[in-house]
Scaffold this active site. Structure first.
Site, mmCIF file in Angstrom:
data_model
loop_
_atom_site.group_PDB
_atom_site.id
_atom_site.type_symbol
_atom_site.label_atom_id
_atom_site.label_comp_id
_atom_site.label_asym_id
_atom_site.label_seq_id
_atom_site.Cartn_x
_atom_site.Cartn_y
_atom_site.Cartn_z
ATOM 1 N N GLY A 164 6.364 4.161 4.836
ATOM 2 C CA GLY A 164 6.586 5.396 5.806
ATOM 3 C C GLY A 164 8.020 5.340 6.427
ATOM 4 O O GLY A 164 8.828 4.236 6.027
ATOM 5 N N GLY A 165 8.238 6.163 7.408
ATOM 6 C CA GLY A 165 9.457 6.000 8.476
ATOM 7 C C GLY A 165 9.688 4.811 8.938
ATOM 8 O O GLY A 165 10.641 4.156 9.446
ATOM 9 N N PHE A 166 8.466 4.177 9.234
ATOM 10 C CA PHE A 166 8.519 2.788 9.814
ATOM 11 C C PHE A 166 8.968 1.802 9.303
ATOM 12 O O PHE A 166 9.544 0.753 9.563
ATOM 13 C CB PHE A 166 7.165 2.420 10.525
ATOM 14 C CG PHE A 166 6.811 1.284 11.344
ATOM 15 C CD1 PHE A 166 6.717 0.080 11.042
ATOM 16 C CD2 PHE A 166 6.859 1.473 12.727
ATOM 17 C CE1 PHE A 166 6.606 -1.154 11.650
ATOM 18 C CE2 PHE A 166 6.737 0.340 13.551
ATOM 19 C CZ PHE A 166 6.833 -1.010 13.147
ATOM 20 N N GLY A 167 8.568 1.667 7.770
ATOM 21 C CA GLY A 167 8.596 0.735 6.956
ATOM 22 C C GLY A 167 7.522 0.432 5.922
ATOM 23 O O GLY A 167 6.629 1.294 5.960
ATOM 24 N N PRO A 168 7.564 -0.597 5.114
ATOM 25 C CA PRO A 168 6.314 -0.843 4.382
ATOM 26 C C PRO A 168 5.115 -1.434 4.989
ATOM 27 O O PRO A 168 5.195 -1.871 5.973
ATOM 28 C CB PRO A 168 6.843 -1.960 3.216
ATOM 29 C CG PRO A 168 8.070 -2.512 4.051
ATOM 30 C CD PRO A 168 8.257 -1.605 5.062
ATOM 31 N N ASP B 68 2.852 13.094 16.241
ATOM 32 C CA ASP B 68 3.354 13.123 14.550
ATOM 33 C C ASP B 68 1.810 13.047 13.990
ATOM 34 O O ASP B 68 1.714 12.462 12.928
ATOM 35 C CB ASP B 68 4.055 11.620 14.574
ATOM 36 C CG ASP B 68 4.604 11.829 13.020
ATOM 37 O OD1 ASP B 68 4.832 12.926 12.478
ATOM 38 O OD2 ASP B 68 5.090 10.765 12.622
ATOM 39 N N LEU C 180 0.903 -1.157 0.031
ATOM 40 C CA LEU C 180 -0.006 -0.141 -0.035
ATOM 41 C C LEU C 180 0.931 1.109 0.030
ATOM 42 O O LEU C 180 0.419 2.314 -0.361
ATOM 43 C CB LEU C 180 -1.055 0.037 0.924
ATOM 44 C CG LEU C 180 -2.057 -1.037 1.399
ATOM 45 C CD1 LEU C 180 -2.707 -1.030 2.704
ATOM 46 C CD2 LEU C 180 -2.711 -0.850 0.051
ATOM 47 N N GLY C 181 2.009 1.327 0.454
ATOM 48 C CA GLY C 181 2.772 2.197 0.778
ATOM 49 C C GLY C 181 4.141 2.079 1.459
ATOM 50 O O GLY C 181 4.411 1.045 2.043
ATOM 51 N N LYS D 46 1.681 -3.444 8.977
ATOM 52 C CA LYS D 46 2.693 -2.225 9.297
ATOM 53 C C LYS D 46 3.836 -3.212 9.587
ATOM 54 O O LYS D 46 4.048 -3.654 10.724
ATOM 55 C CB LYS D 46 2.275 -1.461 10.206
ATOM 56 C CG LYS D 46 3.287 -0.085 10.212
ATOM 57 C CD LYS D 46 2.559 0.858 11.161
ATOM 58 C CE LYS D 46 3.495 2.070 11.485
ATOM 59 N NZ LYS D 46 2.888 3.049 12.557
#
Length: 817
Positions: free
Chosen positions: A509-513, A625, A506-507, A528
């Site tokens: 971020g800073g955390f991961g895919p 955040d 899906l996308g 996540k």
């Protein structure tokens, strides 16, 4: 066709009112001898309430009731003949001498009637502005006061409490005013749940099912009834509590009469306060009771304390032990706890326990004139006394004493009070040698814990290096803290995501895919996944897991479980088909899906979610955040705040903190946080303000530049606002003309939230009220990070490793926070 002669018609029209005198629909009164029939109504002079005949739900029975007139959602607030319905439309409500309202059926039989405290020559029934139907002496003014009414509906409420109503007891007449639920949505008859002000011992609020207590709020401490869901300082209401030899009652009055709200108890025993929002044309739940498992009456038994933030929820108070240890392990806490050292009466002491909801006070004793020390002496003299506390926290005086086992306590982070519980003298650890022994034992214990922790750290480090038992250790660690949070096996996740196929991605971020998955039973989920290269780590994963597992709100994303196995660390959420807000909002094509009503719905939803985090959740939580990419949208575009990896919680009265390691996203950070590391609820308010301006303009704050004045989005919005041209901020493709006042108000609220000084920014409770009401709101002052140049300077001086890219990547530090 034969026509009736005109003179006959004229004669009938003259005689008809004399035979059956009725009233005009515009009137708010029924005079003696007058009636209203099915199909006719009276309306309060404020135009807010209407009284007439109605049929609830799918029922064909007819009732005399009252409802809000100008609200499109039919909301009945009072029913006269709730247990005696009419079976047809032939009913008639009439006022007769000496001042009694009677409901008559087709045969003129009395179905229901009011009572009269005395007889008067000129009785009048009137529907007041407050929604109170009264019978009064027509020779007196309607504002003479409730004590002078012959009868009033406020003394006989059904399932709804309206502002100005008195909930409590008249000891002279023995009359109680309480709420009781409907039987069903089709039957307003008296249901099994009721809401009471209980005066026994010391007054507190109770929800009962039949005669059994289900939930409890209180006891009254001269400011409020403490305990969820009571607001700590509610600016919309003025609270009144009266208690003397003749009466005891609780009353709340709206500060702003245009503010429409009600308090109800429904067929499931849930009591809720509702607020009507004109802009969204719907009722919004302000708070609800029970709010969580700890609102269950005496869940943890005697001397147990419920803490919804712990697992299990029931704990025993310090220096107490479970009466039934085996039952406690099985989550059967009904037997409660006992002191680990028995009382001896002579020489007992009192130990202070802080931050708790006071126990059930129905069998307590109180004295308003005693000091706290006098209260202690009184309790010490009586061996049956189990605990005492201060009665009046406003004046710091008074005495409240318990003489039986303490039940229905809970740990509270904000509204909790201190109570002094009777304990054996040995529990006080007083005396020189004993104190030294305890101190030495404590030091030895601390050293032991340190050595044990060091050993475990080295052991875990070795295990992680060898890549062997990490999954088992991680699963055990989290399962200990969250037994009710499901753990997914890695094989299940692999199958659900087709081994993390790119087609399921899906996308990132800073955390991961982030991946979409489908479980075997067909449920869609979001995974996540912590990447090995992620700048965030297990600390953020654990933080998010701990926080989100405790939170329950319609505008917060729901976590379904986690997977910590081998090298994998993942959180599993409910699937949001419309992904995150930024995906739609900042795409020129997709943004057309968001008309103004949907955008305003999103703004309000995020505001209510933040209000829950800041004020109504079990802990005061700072998200740190909040941004468009962390707002997920379900199939109906309902917003849900997500990503709690950087969140921090505050306890007690703490309102702000400082960190050397600033985390968050540039463009959404408040000035005091980005520059000085100071964060508070007002930091989230700033981020919310940025988000509002982005939703209105379809422009990102970070990366936006107004070429003529070199302004960022905040500066551009501020300049247009000062020039009286706020609507120019709105994207030209958005059809907002029908909602221009609403758009302008949203922009002004957004600017209030991004003001430079944190003290100038409103709280989220004020934001929710300002968004939902049309009254005047304060003028905004200059925002923080006024120009793009200021933002870049702030970045360069912050000492953080960041680029000037417009990508919204969450900034984190590898050091522990």
């Amino acid at each position: 066709m034969r026509r009736t002669p005109p003179n006959v018609v004229s004669c009938f029209l003259l005689i008809f009112p004399l035979i059956f005198p009725a009233i005009s629909g515009a009137s708010d009164t029924i005079e003696a001898g007058q009636s209203i029939r099915d199909g006719e109504t009276i309306v309060s002079s404020s135009g807010k309430f209407e009284l007439g005949f109605f049929s609830p739900g799918s029922s064909r029975n007819r009732y005399v009731g009252m409802w809000f007139k100008n609200i499109i959602v039919t909301t009945v607030v009072w029913v006269a003949n709730r247990d005696l319905p009419l079976i047809d439309n032939s009913g008639m409500l009439r006022l007769i001498q000496p001042g009694i309202l009677v409901l008559l059926n087709a045969t003129n039989g009395t179905v229901w009637s009011s009572k009269s405290s005395r007889a008067v020559e000129n009785p009048v029934a009137q529907l007041l502005k407050s929604g109170n139907l009264v019978v009064r002496d027509g020779n007196n003014d309607e504002n003479d006061g409730q004590e002078n009414f012959l009868w009033q509906s406020f003394d006989y409420p059904t399932d709804t409490y309206l502002p100005g109503m008195r909930l409590g007891w008249n000891f002279v007449t023995g009359k109680e005013t309480s709420l009781s639920s409907w039987k069903s949505t089709d039957d307003p008859g008296t249901g099994e749940f009721s809401f009471h002000l209980d005066p026994t011992g010391h007054p507190q609020l109770l929800i009962r099912r039949g005669s059994a207590v289900q939930n409890r709020i209180g006891p009254w401490n001269r400011i409020r009834f403490p305990g969820p869901p009571n607001p700590r300082e509610d600016p919309t209401y003025r609270l009144t509590f009266v208690m003397d030899e003749e009466k005891v009652y609780y009353r709340s009055d709206s500060v702003d009469r245009s503010f429409v709200s009600r308090y109800t108890i429904n067929q499931s025993g849930v009591s809720q306060r509702w607020t009507w929002v004109d802009r969204t044309r719907g009722w919004v739940i302000y708070f609800s009771m029970p709010a969580d498992i700890c609102d269950t009456y005496k869940l943890c038994g005697s001397y147990g304390s419920c803490n919804v933030g712990s697992s299990p929820s029931c704990e025993w108070l310090d220096r107490f032990v479970p009466k039934d240890p085996e039952g406690w392990v099985r989550a059967d806490w009904s037997n409660g706890c006992v002191r680990r050292t028995n009382l001896s009466c002579q020489g007992d002491v009192f130990l202070k326990y802080s931050g708790i909801k006071l126990p059930d006070a129905r069998r307590s004793w109180n004295n308003a004139k005693m000091t706290l020390n006098e209260c202690r002496q009184e309790c010490l003299r009586n061996c049956s006394c189990t605990a005492y506390t201060q009665l009046d926290i406003k004046k710091g005086s008074g005495c409240l004493i318990w003489y039986e086992e303490l039940i229905d306590s809970r740990t509270m982070s904000q509204d909790g009070q201190a109570i002094y519980i009777r304990m054996a003298a040995s529990e006080a650890h007083s005396g020189g040698k004993e104190r030294e022994v305890v101190l030495i034992a404590s030091l030895v214990s601390v050293m032991g814990v340190i050595l044990l922790g060091l050993s475990l750290f080295l052991c875990i480090r070795k295990i992680r290096k060898n890549d062997t038992r990490l999954g088992t250790l991680g699963k055990y660690k989290y399962h200990e803290k969250h037994p009710d949070l499901p753990f997914f096996d890695l094989s299940v996740i692999l199958k659900a995501t087709n081994h993390f196929s790119d087609n399921n991605k899906l996308g990132e971020g800073g955390f991961g895919p982030v991946y979409k998955g489908v479980l075997e039973e067909g449920q869609e989920i979001t995974i996540k996944r912590l990447s090995k290269e992620s700048r965030q780590g297990l600390d953020e994963l654990k933080t998010e897991l701990i926080f989100i597992a405790k939170l329950q709100h319609r505008n917060l994303v729901k976590v379904l479980g986690c997977c910590i196995q081998k090298e994998e660390s993942m959180l599993i959420y409910e699937y949001m088909p419309n992904k995150s807000l930024d995906v739609i909002l900042f795409d020129q094509t997709k943004s057309r899906l968001l008309d103004w009503q949907k955008r305003f719905h999103i703004i309000n939803g995020v505001a209510r979610g933040l209000l829950y985090l800041h004020q109504d959740s079990r802990l005061r939580i700072i998200h740190r955040d909040l941004k468009a990419s962390n707002i997920l949208l379900d199939s109906e575009m309902n917003p849900k705040i997500s990503d709690f990896g950087l969140a921090r919680s505050f306890g007690g009265n703490q309102t702000e903190a400082q960190t050397l390691h600033v985390v968050g996203t540039y463009g959404y950070m408040s000035p005091e946080y980005a520059v000085d590391g100071m964060f508070s609820v007002k930091s989230d308010v700033f981020s919310f303000g940025v988000l509002v301006l982005e939703i209105v303009s379809e422009k990102r704050n970070r990366g936006f530049s107004q070429s003529e004045y070199s302004l960022n989005l905040l500066g551009h919005a501020w300049k247009l606002y000062k020039d009286g041209r706020s609507l120019e901020l709105v994207d030209a493709s958005l059809d907002h003309k029908l909602y221009s006042p609403e758009v302008v108000r949203s922009i002004q609220v957004g600017l209030l939230c991004v003001q430079q000084n944190p003290e100038d920014r409103p709280t989220m409770s004020s934001v929710v009220l300002m968004l939902g009401n049309e009254g005047e709101i304060p003028q905004a002052r200059q925002p923080g990070f006024f120009t793009e140049r200021d933002v870049l300077a702030g970045q360069n001086s912050s000492g953080m490793n960041a680029t000037n890219s417009t990508n919204e990547v969450t900034i984190t530090m590898p050091e522990p926070r």
